[in-house]
Design a protein around this motif. Structure first.
Motif, PDB file in Angstrom:
ATOM      1  N   GLY A 199       2.277   2.252  -3.317  1.00  0.00           N
ATOM      2  CA  GLY A 199       1.346   2.770  -4.317  1.00  0.00           C
ATOM      3  C   GLY A 199       0.682   1.716  -5.170  1.00  0.00           C
ATOM      4  O   GLY A 199       0.003   2.041  -6.145  1.00  0.00           O
ATOM      5  N   VAL A 227      -6.036   1.312   8.246  1.00  0.00           N
ATOM      6  CA  VAL A 227      -5.510   1.279   6.872  1.00  0.00           C
ATOM      7  C   VAL A 227      -6.503   0.650   5.909  1.00  0.00           C
ATOM      8  O   VAL A 227      -6.619   1.071   4.758  1.00  0.00           O
ATOM      9  CB  VAL A 227      -4.170   0.509   6.827  1.00  0.00           C
ATOM     10  CG1 VAL A 227      -3.641   0.400   5.401  1.00  0.00           C
ATOM     11  CG2 VAL A 227      -3.145   1.199   7.724  1.00  0.00           C
ATOM     12  N   VAL A 267      -8.913   0.249   0.729  1.00  0.00           N
ATOM     13  CA  VAL A 267      -7.836   1.022   1.344  1.00  0.00           C
ATOM     14  C   VAL A 267      -8.415   2.335   1.868  1.00  0.00           C
ATOM     15  O   VAL A 267      -8.998   3.115   1.111  1.00  0.00           O
ATOM     16  CB  VAL A 267      -6.714   1.312   0.324  1.00  0.00           C
ATOM     17  CG1 VAL A 267      -5.627   2.177   0.968  1.00  0.00           C
ATOM     18  CG2 VAL A 267      -6.120   0.014  -0.198  1.00  0.00           C
ATOM     19  N   ILE A 303       0.844  -1.204   0.000  1.00  0.00           N
ATOM     20  CA  ILE A 303       0.000   0.000   0.000  1.00  0.00           C
ATOM     21  C   ILE A 303       0.874   1.247   0.000  1.00  0.00           C
ATOM     22  O   ILE A 303       0.636   2.201  -0.752  1.00  0.00           O
ATOM     23  CB  ILE A 303      -0.943  -0.013   1.219  1.00  0.00           C
ATOM     24  CG1 ILE A 303      -1.974  -1.139   1.074  1.00  0.00           C
ATOM     25  CG2 ILE A 303      -1.643   1.339   1.379  1.00  0.00           C
ATOM     26  CD1 ILE A 303      -2.755  -1.421   2.335  1.00  0.00           C
ATOM     27  N   ARG A 304       1.916   1.236   0.830  1.00  0.00           N
ATOM     28  CA  ARG A 304       2.828   2.388   0.877  1.00  0.00           C
ATOM     29  C   ARG A 304       3.494   2.632  -0.475  1.00  0.00           C
ATOM     30  O   ARG A 304       3.770   3.776  -0.850  1.00  0.00           O
ATOM     31  CB  ARG A 304       3.913   2.146   1.927  1.00  0.00           C
ATOM     32  CG  ARG A 304       3.463   2.290   3.372  1.00  0.00           C
ATOM     33  CD  ARG A 304       4.541   1.809   4.307  1.00  0.00           C
ATOM     34  NE  ARG A 304       4.252   2.051   5.712  1.00  0.00           N
ATOM     35  CZ  ARG A 304       4.823   1.396   6.712  1.00  0.00           C
ATOM     36  NH1 ARG A 304       5.714   0.443   6.464  1.00  0.00           N
ATOM     37  NH2 ARG A 304       4.510   1.681   7.957  1.00  0.00           N
ATOM     38  N   LEU A 326      -3.088   5.429   3.530  1.00  0.00           N
ATOM     39  CA  LEU A 326      -1.913   4.999   2.774  1.00  0.00           C
ATOM     40  C   LEU A 326      -0.733   4.641   3.674  1.00  0.00           C
ATOM     41  O   LEU A 326       0.327   4.272   3.191  1.00  0.00           O
ATOM     42  CB  LEU A 326      -1.513   6.085   1.772  1.00  0.00           C
ATOM     43  CG  LEU A 326      -2.586   6.404   0.734  1.00  0.00           C
ATOM     44  CD1 LEU A 326      -2.111   7.505  -0.198  1.00  0.00           C
ATOM     45  CD2 LEU A 326      -2.972   5.156  -0.058  1.00  0.00           C
ATOM     46  N   ASP A 327      -0.928   4.757   4.984  1.00  0.00           N
ATOM     47  CA  ASP A 327       0.100   4.335   5.941  1.00  0.00           C
ATOM     48  C   ASP A 327      -0.566   4.154   7.285  1.00  0.00           C
ATOM     49  O   ASP A 327      -1.648   4.704   7.533  1.00  0.00           O
ATOM     50  CB  ASP A 327       1.228   5.370   6.037  1.00  0.00           C
ATOM     51  CG  ASP A 327       2.530   4.766   6.561  1.00  0.00           C
ATOM     52  OD1 ASP A 327       2.508   3.602   6.998  1.00  0.00           O
ATOM     53  OD2 ASP A 327       3.555   5.460   6.529  1.00  0.00           O
ATOM     54  N   TRP A 372      -1.840  -0.070  -4.426  1.00  0.00           N
ATOM     55  CA  TRP A 372      -3.273   0.220  -4.341  1.00  0.00           C
ATOM     56  C   TRP A 372      -3.434   1.661  -3.852  1.00  0.00           C
ATOM     57  O   TRP A 372      -2.756   2.101  -2.933  1.00  0.00           O
ATOM     58  CB  TRP A 372      -3.963  -0.738  -3.374  1.00  0.00           C
ATOM     59  CG  TRP A 372      -3.828  -2.176  -3.782  1.00  0.00           C
ATOM     60  CD1 TRP A 372      -4.312  -2.762  -4.912  1.00  0.00           C
ATOM     61  CD2 TRP A 372      -3.156  -3.205  -3.052  1.00  0.00           C
ATOM     62  NE1 TRP A 372      -3.983  -4.097  -4.944  1.00  0.00           N
ATOM     63  CE2 TRP A 372      -3.286  -4.402  -3.814  1.00  0.00           C
ATOM     64  CE3 TRP A 372      -2.472  -3.263  -1.851  1.00  0.00           C
ATOM     65  CZ2 TRP A 372      -2.741  -5.613  -3.404  1.00  0.00           C
ATOM     66  CZ3 TRP A 372      -1.932  -4.463  -1.433  1.00  0.00           C
ATOM     67  CH2 TRP A 372      -2.076  -5.631  -2.200  1.00  0.00           C
ATOM     68  N   THR A 373      -4.343   2.376  -4.452  1.00  0.00           N
ATOM     69  CA  THR A 373      -4.551   3.776  -4.102  1.00  0.00           C
ATOM     70  C   THR A 373      -5.643   3.902  -3.045  1.00  0.00           C
ATOM     71  O   THR A 373      -6.375   2.951  -2.754  1.00  0.00           O
ATOM     72  CB  THR A 373      -4.947   4.594  -5.338  1.00  0.00           C
ATOM     73  OG1 THR A 373      -6.155   4.045  -5.889  1.00  0.00           O
ATOM     74  CG2 THR A 373      -3.843   4.547  -6.383  1.00  0.00           C
ATOM     75  N   LEU A 374      -5.758   5.103  -2.493  1.00  0.00           N
ATOM     76  CA  LEU A 374      -6.767   5.372  -1.473  1.00  0.00           C
ATOM     77  C   LEU A 374      -8.159   5.115  -2.048  1.00  0.00           C
ATOM     78  O   LEU A 374      -8.509   5.611  -3.114  1.00  0.00           O
ATOM     79  CB  LEU A 374      -6.647   6.826  -1.002  1.00  0.00           C
ATOM     80  CG  LEU A 374      -7.419   7.217   0.254  1.00  0.00           C
ATOM     81  CD1 LEU A 374      -6.899   6.464   1.466  1.00  0.00           C
ATOM     82  CD2 LEU A 374      -7.331   8.721   0.482  1.00  0.00           C
TER      83      LEU A 374
END
Length: 223
Positions: free
Chosen positions: A23, A60, A71, A20-21, A74-75, A25-27
């Motif tokens: 990128g 998250v 998601v 996820i961090r 993003l963190d 997968w996006t928000l």
């Protein structure tokens, strides 16, 4: 590559978080299903479910019934207690300025008669806990007054943030006052009384200014 170190769910959660961090997968994006993720991570579907639960608990991911896993951040935020333990006292005071000046303005608008009485009691207790009462007693009485201001704001998030500062702040304030005693205790107490008066008068602008000025002067002493 299969995850070999135990516990597998923790490792799977870390692997998902890293993706996820990076990128992948996006928000707001939906994650692949368990049948896709499990072989990618080299674990079973039950382990994937536990990893997703962990990340959901950290804000998250979010599981939506019948829709999948999405998601939502993003963190993963660092644990609040760890942040405070690492923070220097100047950073804590700066955060207090932001929180308490807004809380003071809200308190001026929202305080009840009972809360005003509580503010007066805590101010009197603060005045009684002067230098002769001991530094710890003075800091505790001062904190109780500021907590009463925050309580009168009727904002649970501001109250929780303030309460999170208290353990970190208390020892630092005791140590600071031991090294740099307040030069004008009467004047300092008058500043607190002026803040209470502004809250009593429903003067939100003055309450915010007085709270900010008081804490800013404290910051200057620490600089």
């Amino acid at each position: 590559m299969p995850l070999l170190r135990a516990p597998l769910a923790d490792q799977a959660a870390d692997a998902l978080l890293e993706r996820i961090r990076s990128g992948e997968w996006t928000l707001g994006e939906k994650l692949p299903g368990e049948t896709t993720l499990a072989p990618q991570l080299g674990v079973g579907r039950s382990t994937v479910r536990e990893a997703i639960r962990q990340l959901a608990g950290r804000g998250v991911l979010q599981s939506r019934q019948g829709a999948g896993v999405f998601v939502t951040a993003l963190d993963a935020p660092e644990e609040w207690d760890a942040v405070l333990r690492r923070a220097d006292i100047l950073s804590v005071i700066e955060a207090r300025i932001a929180i308490e000046s807004e809380a003071a303005a809200l308190a001026a608008a929202r305080r009840t008669p009972a809360e005003l009485r509580a503010l007066r009691r805590t101010l009197d207790a603060r005045g009684a806990a002067g230098a002769d009462a001991g530094l710890e007693a003075h800091v505790d009485a001062d904190t109780a007054f500021h907590r009463a201001v925050v309580a009168a704001a009727h904002n649970d998030i501001l109250a929780e943030l303030f309460d999170g500062f208290v353990p970190r702040l208390r020892q630092a304030m005791v140590e600071m006052l031991r090294l740099r005693p307040v030069a004008d205790e009467a004047g300092d107490h008058d500043a607190h009384r002026a803040l209470l008066d502004a809250i009593a008068d429903h003067d939100a602008v003055a309450a915010a200014r007085l709270s900010r000025d008081h804490l800013a002067s404290l910051k200057e002493r620490l600089s």
